[in-house]
Design a protein around this motif. Sequence first.
Motif, PDB file in Angstrom:
ATOM      1  N   TYR A 190       1.211  -1.021   0.004  1.00 57.10           N
ATOM      2  CA  TYR A 190       0.043  -0.375   0.231  1.00 57.10           C
ATOM      3  C   TYR A 190       1.538   1.044   0.123  1.00 57.10           C
ATOM      4  O   TYR A 190       0.101   2.325  -0.785  1.00 57.10           O
ATOM      5  CB  TYR A 190      -0.804   0.091   1.132  1.00 57.10           C
ATOM      6  CG  TYR A 190      -2.250   1.367   1.396  1.00 57.10           C
ATOM      7  CD1 TYR A 190      -3.290   1.338   0.702  1.00 57.10           C
ATOM      8  CD2 TYR A 190      -1.448   2.372   2.474  1.00 57.10           C
ATOM      9  CE1 TYR A 190      -3.288   3.018   1.035  1.00 57.10           C
ATOM     10  CE2 TYR A 190      -1.740   3.280   2.958  1.00 57.10           C
ATOM     11  CZ  TYR A 190      -2.822   3.432   1.752  1.00 57.10           C
ATOM     12  OH  TYR A 190      -3.578   4.665   2.503  1.00 57.10           O
ATOM     13  N   SER A 191       2.401   1.404   0.763  1.00 60.29           N
ATOM     14  CA  SER A 191       2.264   2.476   1.268  1.00 60.29           C
ATOM     15  C   SER A 191       3.414   2.520  -0.226  1.00 60.29           C
ATOM     16  O   SER A 191       3.919   3.187  -0.850  1.00 60.29           O
ATOM     17  CB  SER A 191       3.375   2.298   2.648  1.00 60.29           C
ATOM     18  OG  SER A 191       3.864   3.888   2.222  1.00 60.29           O
ATOM     19  N   ILE A 192       3.933   1.407  -0.622  1.00 58.61           N
ATOM     20  CA  ILE A 192       5.076   1.539  -1.462  1.00 58.61           C
ATOM     21  C   ILE A 192       4.542   2.281  -2.634  1.00 58.61           C
ATOM     22  O   ILE A 192       4.657   3.026  -3.609  1.00 58.61           O
ATOM     23  CB  ILE A 192       6.455   0.464  -1.738  1.00 58.61           C
ATOM     24  CG1 ILE A 192       6.859  -0.414  -0.126  1.00 58.61           C
ATOM     25  CG2 ILE A 192       7.368   0.233  -3.311  1.00 58.61           C
ATOM     26  CD1 ILE A 192       7.480  -1.254   0.001  1.00 58.61           C
ATOM     27  N   ALA A 193       3.607   1.441  -2.983  1.00 59.86           N
ATOM     28  CA  ALA A 193       3.135   2.023  -4.473  1.00 59.86           C
ATOM     29  C   ALA A 193       2.928   3.033  -4.545  1.00 59.86           C
ATOM     30  O   ALA A 193       3.454   4.096  -5.644  1.00 59.86           O
ATOM     31  CB  ALA A 193       1.255   1.386  -4.552  1.00 59.86           C
ATOM     32  N   GLN A 194       2.225   3.753  -4.066  1.00 58.41           N
ATOM     33  CA  GLN A 194       1.613   5.095  -3.775  1.00 58.41           C
ATOM     34  C   GLN A 194       3.499   6.344  -4.046  1.00 58.41           C
ATOM     35  O   GLN A 194       3.642   7.608  -4.556  1.00 58.41           O
ATOM     36  CB  GLN A 194       0.797   5.929  -2.938  1.00 58.41           C
ATOM     37  CG  GLN A 194       1.432   5.530  -0.919  1.00 58.41           C
ATOM     38  CD  GLN A 194       0.296   5.928  -0.788  1.00 58.41           C
ATOM     39  OE1 GLN A 194      -0.071   7.060  -0.235  1.00 58.41           O
ATOM     40  NE2 GLN A 194      -0.350   4.878   0.507  1.00 58.41           N
ATOM     41  N   THR A 195       3.627   5.461  -2.951  1.00 58.66           N
ATOM     42  CA  THR A 195       5.494   6.944  -2.509  1.00 58.66           C
ATOM     43  C   THR A 195       6.315   6.633  -3.808  1.00 58.66           C
ATOM     44  O   THR A 195       6.806   7.361  -4.306  1.00 58.66           O
ATOM     45  CB  THR A 195       6.013   5.942  -2.079  1.00 58.66           C
ATOM     46  OG1 THR A 195       5.423   5.952  -0.175  1.00 58.66           O
ATOM     47  CG2 THR A 195       7.310   6.715  -1.062  1.00 58.66           C
ATOM     48  N   ALA A 196       6.398   5.502  -4.552  1.00 57.68           N
ATOM     49  CA  ALA A 196       6.990   5.243  -5.797  1.00 57.68           C
ATOM     50  C   ALA A 196       6.546   6.115  -6.790  1.00 57.68           C
ATOM     51  O   ALA A 196       7.372   6.746  -7.561  1.00 57.68           O
ATOM     52  CB  ALA A 196       6.898   3.387  -6.182  1.00 57.68           C
ATOM     53  N   HIS A 197       5.392   5.977  -7.521  1.00 60.33           N
ATOM     54  CA  HIS A 197       4.095   6.002  -7.919  1.00 60.33           C
ATOM     55  C   HIS A 197       4.375   8.378  -7.803  1.00 60.33           C
ATOM     56  O   HIS A 197       5.122   9.350  -8.477  1.00 60.33           O
ATOM     57  CB  HIS A 197       2.924   7.055  -7.661  1.00 60.33           C
ATOM     58  CG  HIS A 197       1.885   8.090  -8.708  1.00 60.33           C
ATOM     59  ND1 HIS A 197       2.129   9.198  -8.291  1.00 60.33           N
ATOM     60  CD2 HIS A 197       1.538   7.474  -9.850  1.00 60.33           C
ATOM     61  CE1 HIS A 197       0.860   9.109  -9.565  1.00 60.33           C
ATOM     62  NE2 HIS A 197       1.014   9.027 -10.367  1.00 60.33           N
ATOM     63  N   LEU A 198       5.080   8.802  -6.076  1.00 59.02           N
ATOM     64  CA  LEU A 198       4.975   9.923  -6.041  1.00 59.02           C
ATOM     65  C   LEU A 198       6.583  10.857  -6.254  1.00 59.02           C
ATOM     66  O   LEU A 198       6.853  10.968  -7.191  1.00 59.02           O
ATOM     67  CB  LEU A 198       4.832  10.551  -4.800  1.00 59.02           C
ATOM     68  CG  LEU A 198       5.288  11.550  -4.335  1.00 59.02           C
ATOM     69  CD1 LEU A 198       3.946  13.050  -4.731  1.00 59.02           C
ATOM     70  CD2 LEU A 198       5.471  11.413  -2.260  1.00 59.02           C
ATOM     71  N   GLY A 199       7.033   9.720  -5.624  1.00 60.44           N
ATOM     72  CA  GLY A 199       8.852  10.017  -6.517  1.00 60.44           C
ATOM     73  C   GLY A 199       8.864   9.566  -7.623  1.00 60.44           C
ATOM     74  O   GLY A 199       9.734  10.719  -7.984  1.00 60.44           O
ATOM     75  N   VAL A 200       8.764   8.910  -8.791  1.00 55.34           N
ATOM     76  CA  VAL A 200       9.140   9.577 -10.054  1.00 55.34           C
ATOM     77  C   VAL A 200       8.271   9.558 -10.451  1.00 55.34           C
ATOM     78  O   VAL A 200       8.254  10.978 -11.331  1.00 55.34           O
ATOM     79  CB  VAL A 200       8.290   7.896 -10.713  1.00 55.34           C
ATOM     80  CG1 VAL A 200       8.424   7.651 -12.568  1.00 55.34           C
ATOM     81  CG2 VAL A 200       9.147   5.778 -10.065  1.00 55.34           C
ATOM     82  N   ALA A 201       6.737  10.071 -10.342  1.00 51.79           N
ATOM     83  CA  ALA A 201       6.525  11.642 -11.055  1.00 51.79           C
ATOM     84  C   ALA A 201       6.773  13.298 -10.435  1.00 51.79           C
ATOM     85  O   ALA A 201       6.814  13.650 -11.173  1.00 51.79           O
ATOM     86  CB  ALA A 201       4.821  11.883 -10.335  1.00 51.79           C
ATOM     87  N   LEU A 202       7.249  13.019  -9.135  1.00 53.25           N
ATOM     88  CA  LEU A 202       8.307  14.009  -8.561  1.00 53.25           C
ATOM     89  C   LEU A 202       9.538  14.350  -9.384  1.00 53.25           C
ATOM     90  O   LEU A 202       9.760  15.418 -10.066  1.00 53.25           O
ATOM     91  CB  LEU A 202       8.298  14.142  -7.417  1.00 53.25           C
ATOM     92  CG  LEU A 202       7.294  15.061  -6.587  1.00 53.25           C
ATOM     93  CD1 LEU A 202       7.455  15.106  -5.244  1.00 53.25           C
ATOM     94  CD2 LEU A 202       6.696  16.043  -6.850  1.00 53.25           C
ATOM     95  N   GLY A 203       9.760  13.282  -9.532  1.00 51.68           N
ATOM     96  CA  GLY A 203      11.365  13.351 -10.319  1.00 51.68           C
ATOM     97  C   GLY A 203      11.653  13.366 -11.900  1.00 51.68           C
ATOM     98  O   GLY A 203      12.667  14.283 -12.459  1.00 51.68           O
ATOM     99  N   ALA A 204      10.236  12.960 -12.153  1.00 51.44           N
ATOM    100  CA  ALA A 204       9.755  13.169 -13.835  1.00 51.44           C
ATOM    101  C   ALA A 204       9.705  14.451 -13.483  1.00 51.44           C
ATOM    102  O   ALA A 204      10.501  15.318 -14.814  1.00 51.44           O
ATOM    103  CB  ALA A 204       8.863  12.218 -14.267  1.00 51.44           C
TER     104      ALA A 204
END
Length: 336
Positions: A135-149
């Motif tokens: 649950y946590s990793i899915a949304q955290t990965a999305h946030l990190g990749v989106a902010l990184g992009a």
Amino acid sequence: MIVSVTMAVLLVVGTVVLFRLQRGQDRTLAVTFLLFSATIVTNVDPLYRWLDPLVGGRNVVTVVSDCLMVAGTSALLWGVAKAVGAGWPWLRAAIVVVFAVVVVVVVTAFVALEQPPTTTTFMLVAGDQPAAAVYSIAQTAHLGVALGATGVICLLRLREARTAVDLVGLWLLVVGGVFGVVRMVTVTVMDVAHVVGRLDVTRALALPYDVTTPGAVLCVATGMLLLVVGHRLSQHRRARRLDAALARLAPLHARIGTDNAYPATRDAATRLSRTIVEINDGARRARQLLGDQERADLAEAEAALEDPGRAAGSRTRPQRSGHVPEQDSTSRPSAV
């Protein structure tokens, strides 16, 4: 809690400001602020403790606010991409697909885990469950990749900043992207460590988490605000140049300009472009050479029409009037 309240106030105020500044324009960034605001506000401890029991007391508000954050992050990436001229159709499709997948994973994982009663420390209480880690990793990965992009897109567009405000806004989004990526790695390690019982690792990473989470939000929020403010400043500056150019050309247009019977318009750029065309037409028909100052005024007027926010070649430019041809030309630029 002070940090959460500070972020909530910034986002709520930013939402109001953006909706006002972007009135009549694309409001993707304003919607992003609204989604982020809903996420942060609902996670302010007193409000959360009051709100969650109203919907069952099983931390449903947590999953709703986290899904809003996923939506806000997706809107952020798309809004910034459009704002800097990188709004490609394939990117929009990818953002929508990834958003849908992440929401499905987050909701499924939330339903699968044993949900504790209302708590403001959800991952500390339920983080030993594998489903909670997913649950946590899915949304955290999305946030990190989106902010990184988002940060990469802004980094590639730094040279195209039109004002100092734009430049600062882009750099803040780049820094926010760095914070987002560091937070993604930190949270992922913390979640895995919690599941395997390494709470010492979780405690050791508490400080990086406490720094990168508000850091990412504050940098991204401020960067978005500055991008919109910078755009409005650029528009205001250009509008003043257009009005000044129209005033300078008014005597020359009154003396030799033709009347091409263009339909009325309130757009200053359109009126200036038409004025230049009518002056050029009148000069050709009268076979008059323009004076040095008149040619300089026309050149400044044409320069005022330049809009760095539009792609080169996407508009029709008036013909320059370095000298008047000996014969009438039947071809001239179309009305803008």
